[in-house]
Design a protein around this motif. Structure first.
Motif, PDB file in Angstrom:
ATOM      1  N   LYS A 150     -12.641 -12.451  -7.898  1.00 57.34           N
ATOM      2  CA  LYS A 150     -11.825 -13.631  -8.159  1.00 57.34           C
ATOM      3  C   LYS A 150     -10.998 -13.426  -9.428  1.00 57.34           C
ATOM      4  N   GLY A 151      -9.851 -14.057  -9.442  1.00 53.79           N
ATOM      5  CA  GLY A 151      -8.993 -13.930 -10.610  1.00 53.79           C
ATOM      6  C   GLY A 151      -8.439 -12.536 -10.794  1.00 53.79           C
ATOM      7  N   ALA A 152      -8.245 -11.825  -9.682  1.00 52.06           N
ATOM      8  CA  ALA A 152      -7.793 -10.437  -9.752  1.00 52.06           C
ATOM      9  C   ALA A 152      -6.293 -10.349  -9.495  1.00 52.06           C
ATOM     10  N   TRP A 153      -5.799  -9.146  -9.687  1.00 47.71           N
ATOM     11  CA  TRP A 153      -4.403  -8.845  -9.386  1.00 47.71           C
ATOM     12  C   TRP A 153      -4.377  -8.018  -8.106  1.00 47.71           C
ATOM     13  N   TYR A 154      -3.752  -8.575  -7.093  1.00 52.69           N
ATOM     14  CA  TYR A 154      -3.619  -7.907  -5.805  1.00 52.69           C
ATOM     15  C   TYR A 154      -2.202  -7.328  -5.728  1.00 52.69           C
ATOM     16  N   ASP A 155      -2.121  -6.029  -5.826  1.00 55.53           N
ATOM     17  CA  ASP A 155      -0.832  -5.339  -5.860  1.00 55.53           C
ATOM     18  C   ASP A 155      -0.579  -4.711  -4.501  1.00 55.53           C
ATOM     19  N   LEU A 156       0.340  -5.293  -3.747  1.00 57.87           N
ATOM     20  CA  LEU A 156       0.684  -4.813  -2.413  1.00 57.87           C
ATOM     21  C   LEU A 156       1.966  -3.985  -2.490  1.00 57.87           C
ATOM     22  N   ILE A 157       1.894  -2.751  -1.982  1.00 57.01           N
ATOM     23  CA  ILE A 157       3.055  -1.865  -1.946  1.00 57.01           C
ATOM     24  C   ILE A 157       3.342  -1.533  -0.490  1.00 57.01           C
ATOM     25  N   ASP A 158       4.463  -2.060   0.012  1.00 57.94           N
ATOM     26  CA  ASP A 158       4.838  -1.898   1.417  1.00 57.94           C
ATOM     27  C   ASP A 158       3.606  -2.173   2.297  1.00 57.94           C
ATOM     28  N   PRO A 159       3.075  -3.380   2.243  1.00 59.88           N
ATOM     29  CA  PRO A 159       1.777  -3.660   2.871  1.00 59.88           C
ATOM     30  C   PRO A 159       1.845  -3.680   4.394  1.00 59.88           C
ATOM     31  N   THR A 160       0.698  -3.399   4.990  1.00 63.20           N
ATOM     32  CA  THR A 160       0.533  -3.530   6.429  1.00 63.20           C
ATOM     33  C   THR A 160       0.116  -4.969   6.736  1.00 63.20           C
ATOM     34  N   PRO A 161       0.241  -5.415   7.990  1.00 65.92           N
ATOM     35  CA  PRO A 161      -0.224  -6.770   8.338  1.00 65.92           C
ATOM     36  C   PRO A 161      -1.699  -6.991   8.021  1.00 65.92           C
ATOM     37  N   GLU A 162      -2.512  -5.939   8.181  1.00 70.98           N
ATOM     38  CA  GLU A 162      -3.937  -6.081   7.876  1.00 70.98           C
ATOM     39  C   GLU A 162      -4.154  -6.312   6.384  1.00 70.98           C
ATOM     40  N   GLU A 163      -3.422  -5.617   5.542  1.00 69.16           N
ATOM     41  CA  GLU A 163      -3.572  -5.792   4.094  1.00 69.16           C
ATOM     42  C   GLU A 163      -3.094  -7.178   3.663  1.00 69.16           C
ATOM     43  N   ARG A 164      -2.029  -7.655   4.253  1.00 68.43           N
ATOM     44  CA  ARG A 164      -1.562  -9.007   3.921  1.00 68.43           C
ATOM     45  C   ARG A 164      -2.570 -10.054   4.367  1.00 68.43           C
ATOM     46  N   ALA A 165      -3.153  -9.849   5.537  1.00 68.52           N
ATOM     47  CA  ALA A 165      -4.159 -10.805   6.025  1.00 68.52           C
ATOM     48  C   ALA A 165      -5.381 -10.819   5.114  1.00 68.52           C
ATOM     49  N   PHE A 166      -5.788  -9.651   4.615  1.00 69.08           N
ATOM     50  CA  PHE A 166      -6.937  -9.587   3.708  1.00 69.08           C
ATOM     51  C   PHE A 166      -6.651 -10.356   2.420  1.00 69.08           C
ATOM     52  N   VAL A 167      -5.459 -10.149   1.844  1.00 69.49           N
ATOM     53  CA  VAL A 167      -5.099 -10.844   0.608  1.00 69.49           C
ATOM     54  C   VAL A 167      -5.027 -12.346   0.843  1.00 69.49           C
ATOM     55  N   ASP A 168      -4.526 -12.760   1.978  1.00 70.78           N
ATOM     56  CA  ASP A 168      -4.444 -14.191   2.290  1.00 70.78           C
ATOM     57  C   ASP A 168      -5.835 -14.824   2.302  1.00 70.78           C
ATOM     58  N   LYS A 169      -6.801 -14.130   2.894  1.00 64.06           N
ATOM     59  CA  LYS A 169      -8.157 -14.668   2.956  1.00 64.06           C
ATOM     60  C   LYS A 169      -8.838 -14.632   1.590  1.00 64.06           C
ATOM     61  N   ALA A 170      -8.575 -13.588   0.820  1.00 64.54           N
ATOM     62  CA  ALA A 170      -9.243 -13.435  -0.471  1.00 64.54           C
ATOM     63  C   ALA A 170      -8.705 -14.401  -1.520  1.00 64.54           C
ATOM     64  N   THR A 171      -7.417 -14.751  -1.433  1.00 67.58           N
ATOM     65  CA  THR A 171      -6.796 -15.580  -2.470  1.00 67.58           C
ATOM     66  C   THR A 171      -6.461 -16.988  -2.011  1.00 67.58           C
ATOM     67  N   GLY A 172      -6.402 -17.191  -0.717  1.00 67.89           N
ATOM     68  CA  GLY A 172      -6.029 -18.513  -0.211  1.00 67.89           C
ATOM     69  C   GLY A 172      -4.537 -18.763  -0.198  1.00 67.89           C
ATOM     70  N   VAL A 173      -3.724 -17.720  -0.414  1.00 73.69           N
ATOM     71  CA  VAL A 173      -2.269 -17.868  -0.367  1.00 73.69           C
ATOM     72  C   VAL A 173      -1.759 -17.307   0.950  1.00 73.69           C
ATOM     73  N   GLU A 174      -0.521 -17.544   1.211  1.00 72.66           N
ATOM     74  CA  GLU A 174       0.112 -17.012   2.417  1.00 72.66           C
ATOM     75  C   GLU A 174       1.190 -16.012   2.001  1.00 72.66           C
ATOM     76  N   THR A 175       0.917 -14.732   2.208  1.00 73.21           N
ATOM     77  CA  THR A 175       1.838 -13.685   1.781  1.00 73.21           C
ATOM     78  C   THR A 175       2.995 -13.580   2.760  1.00 73.21           C
ATOM     79  N   PRO A 176       4.224 -13.762   2.301  1.00 76.38           N
ATOM     80  CA  PRO A 176       5.375 -13.687   3.212  1.00 76.38           C
ATOM     81  C   PRO A 176       5.609 -12.262   3.711  1.00 76.38           C
ATOM     82  N   THR A 177       6.352 -12.157   4.802  1.00 74.70           N
ATOM     83  CA  THR A 177       6.746 -10.857   5.323  1.00 74.70           C
ATOM     84  C   THR A 177       7.953 -10.329   4.529  1.00 74.70           C
ATOM     85  N   ARG A 178       8.307  -9.092   4.791  1.00 75.82           N
ATOM     86  CA  ARG A 178       9.434  -8.501   4.069  1.00 75.82           C
ATOM     87  C   ARG A 178      10.735  -9.237   4.395  1.00 75.82           C
ATOM     88  N   GLU A 179      10.904  -9.619   5.653  1.00 76.58           N
ATOM     89  CA  GLU A 179      12.118 -10.347   6.028  1.00 76.58           C
ATOM     90  C   GLU A 179      12.223 -11.661   5.267  1.00 76.58           C
TER      91      GLU A 179
END
Length: 331
Positions: A28-57
């Motif tokens: 908790k309270g971490a820095w999640y640094d996504l570099i050209d993320p895959t859908p799976e990585e975005r989904a993991f961050v969404d669940k871990a932080t409770g935010v909704e990570t937008p797509t590149r578009e």
């Protein structure tokens, strides 16, 4: 790629991420640094932080409302970052900062040197004096602004070199063709400097909007009063850099106009020389045409010195225009 980093004992510690671990075990309270993320990585961050990570578009939308917005107390802020500034082909790429309750998520699509520098510096003992996500975001923004300042200073030096090159005294023995080639190369360098400056100015405008928006929305961190001065300092730095970038932009426009003007002068000088040469050769041509006529009763036909006289007459008629043009300052 996903890098998870948390602040422990005043230093940034990387958390190993393999596969798709349970989001419940993410720090908790971490820095999640996504570099050209895959859908799976975005989904993991969404669940871990409770935010909704937008797509590149969605991140690449140019509308301000799509780049700076707030949803359920979570700030979504996108800026156009400048990358590869040390190369001849700098690029622009969007970077999103998602600031939630105690967590920071960054989404980017290129490697950025400011991020690398902050990670290296913060990973040392005592590298992170503050453990909240907002101050970490401000540290990243400060590093990116510093990087833009260095690139702007380098662009200024390049523009000064181009200026000295354009307005240097021409050598008397310098070949005109070489001079034209140098001026054409100068236009290319001016264009490259203009491209670099355009990317820097666009990035500065984005940071100015981002910091102003974040400052206006209020601070998530508890020590908001302590960070207020830091935010205002960033705003002043960005404004000062934007003003300097505008000055350099006007200087580039002046250099471009001056270079094109010099090229026109060189071309006009060449045309002028040809025009004067044509005028100077007209009288001798007329004399030669007269004495080249096939008439039987030409007075000088039987004159012993007729041929030398014709040559002398052609020489005199060629020299007189040159003398007259020089006297008038036309040549």
């Amino acid at each position: 790629m996903l890098f998870i980093r948390s602040i422990e004992n005043s230093r940034l510690v990387a958390t190993r991420f393999e596969g798709a671990p349970d989001p419940a075990t993410a720090p908790k309270g971490a820095w999640y640094d996504l570099i050209d993320p895959t859908p799976e990585e975005r989904a993991f961050v969404d669940k871990a932080t409770g935010v909704e990570t937008p797509t590149r578009e969605e991140i690449e939308e140019i509308e301000v409302s799509s780049r700076l917005y707030n949803e359920d107390g979570v700030e979504y802020m996108t800026v156009t970052a400048a990358a590869k500034l040390d190369t001849e082909e700098p690029v622009r790429s969007p970077v999103m900062f998602i600031l939630g309750d105690g967590a920071l998520v960054t989404v980017r699509y290129v490697e950025l040197r400011p991020f690398t520098n902050v990670i290296d510096r913060s990973s040392r003992p005592g590298g992170c004096q503050s453990s909240d996500a907002e101050n970490l975001m401000l540290t990243l923004i400060e590093a990116m602004v510093d990087r833009l300042a260095d690139a702007l200073e380098k662009s200024g030096d390049t523009i000064d070199q181009i200026s000295r090159r354009v307005f240097r005294a021409s050598s008397m023995n310098e070949n005109v063709g070489k001079r034209d080639h140098d001026l054409q190369a100068t236009i290319e360098r001016v264009g490259q400097a203009g491209d670099m400056l355009g990317i820097i100015r666009e990035s500065l405008v984005g940071f100015n909007r981002l910091v102003s928006y974040h400052h206006g929305m209020g601070h998530i961190a508890k020590g908001a009063i302590e960070t207020d001065g830091r935010i205002r300092t960033i705003q002043r730095d960005v404004s000062a850099l934007a003003d300097h970038a505008s000055y350099l932009g006007s200087k580039i426009a002046f250099l471009l106009d001056a270079t094109l003007g010099l090229i026109n002068l060189e071309q006009n000088q060449i045309i002028k020389i040809f025009s004067i040469a044509a005028v100077c050769l007209m009288p001798p041509t007329l004399v030669a045409s007269v004495y080249g006529m096939n008439f039987k009763h030409i007075p000088e036909l039987d004159f012993d010195f007729g041929y030398p006289m014709a040559l002398a007459l052609m020489l005199i008629t060629a020299v007189l225009p040159v003398w007259y043009f020089k006297r008038k300052g036309w040549f």
